[in-house]
Design a protein around this motif. Structure first.
Motif, PDB file in Angstrom:
ATOM      1  N   GLY A  18       0.799  -1.224   0.000  1.00 52.01           N
ATOM      2  CA  GLY A  18       0.000   0.000   0.000  1.00 52.01           C
ATOM      3  C   GLY A  18       0.827   1.267   0.000  1.00 52.01           C
ATOM      4  N   HIS A  78      -5.246  -0.412   0.871  1.00 50.00           N
ATOM      5  CA  HIS A  78      -4.699  -1.272  -0.175  1.00 50.00           C
ATOM      6  C   HIS A  78      -4.884  -2.750   0.161  1.00 50.00           C
ATOM      7  CE1 HIS A  78      -1.438  -3.350  -2.393  1.00 50.00           C
ATOM      8  NE2 HIS A  78      -1.808  -2.540  -3.370  1.00 50.00           N
ATOM      9  N   CYS A  79      -4.222  -3.218   1.190  1.00 51.44           N
ATOM     10  CA  CYS A  79      -4.177  -4.656   1.489  1.00 51.44           C
ATOM     11  C   CYS A  79      -5.504  -5.191   2.020  1.00 51.44           C
ATOM     12  CB  CYS A  79      -3.048  -4.950   2.486  1.00 51.44           C
ATOM     13  SG  CYS A  79      -1.418  -4.433   1.894  1.00 51.44           S
ATOM     14  N   ALA A  82      -8.219  -4.872  -0.710  1.00 47.85           N
ATOM     15  CA  ALA A  82      -8.055  -5.904  -1.736  1.00 47.85           C
ATOM     16  C   ALA A  82      -8.543  -7.258  -1.237  1.00 47.85           C
ATOM     17  CB  ALA A  82      -6.594  -5.996  -2.177  1.00 47.85           C
ATOM     18  N   VAL A  85     -12.378  -7.283  -1.295  1.00 48.67           N
ATOM     19  CA  VAL A  85     -12.911  -7.459  -2.648  1.00 48.67           C
ATOM     20  C   VAL A  85     -12.760  -8.912  -3.088  1.00 48.67           C
ATOM     21  CG1 VAL A  85     -12.531  -6.855  -5.077  1.00 48.67           C
ATOM     22  CG2 VAL A  85     -12.571  -5.061  -3.338  1.00 48.67           C
ATOM     23  N   GLY A  86     -11.620  -9.501  -2.738  1.00 48.26           N
ATOM     24  CA  GLY A  86     -11.362 -10.891  -3.116  1.00 48.26           C
ATOM     25  C   GLY A  86     -12.211 -11.893  -2.358  1.00 48.26           C
ATOM     26  N   LYS A  94      -6.426 -10.378   7.236  1.00 47.39           N
ATOM     27  CA  LYS A  94      -5.984  -8.989   7.087  1.00 47.39           C
ATOM     28  C   LYS A  94      -6.557  -8.098   8.181  1.00 47.39           C
ATOM     29  CE  LYS A  94      -3.384  -9.509   3.550  1.00 47.39           C
ATOM     30  NZ  LYS A  94      -1.944  -9.426   3.709  1.00 47.39           N
TER      31      LYS A  94
END
Length: 108
Positions: A18, A78-79, A82, A85-86, A94
């Motif tokens: 990120g 960022h992390c 992501a 979303v995944g 996370k």
């Protein structure tokens, strides 16, 4: 960007992270903090008054805290985003990482 286990050892994800998009700015900031720490060393070597040293310690601490918060924000954007979303179990991982990092920051 998943954390994997290889031969029983945890392997951290490799970039881009990120903070990668603003890496030079972060390095500049860390160099400034490094200079503040060197200044503290000089102050002690030169027997500067205690309160003046403590003032510089406070400024250095605030600089590190500010950097840590910026890094945390970028990690979340960022992390963690992501992973959200995944989908899948990675999001829980996370969020747990971010929560542990926040807890460490609060202890300081």
């Amino acid at each position: 960007m998943t954390t994997e286990s290889v031969a029983g050892e945890i392997v951290k994800p490799s970039g881009p992270h990120g903070y990668s998009h603003d890496k030079e700015s972060h390095l500049k900031r860390l160099r400034r903090i490094e200079g503040q720490i060197r200044g503290l060393q000089r102050m002690v070597e030169e027997d500067v008054y205690c309160i003046d040293i403590l003032t510089q310690v406070s400024a250095s601490t605030k600089g590190l805290q500010s950097f840590a918060l910026q890094l945390l924000e970028e990690h979340l954007r960022h992390c963690v985003a992501a992973a959200a979303v995944g989908g899948g179990p990675e999001i829980d991982e996370k969020v747990a990482e971010a929560t542990a990092a926040i807890a460490r920051l609060l202890r300081t």
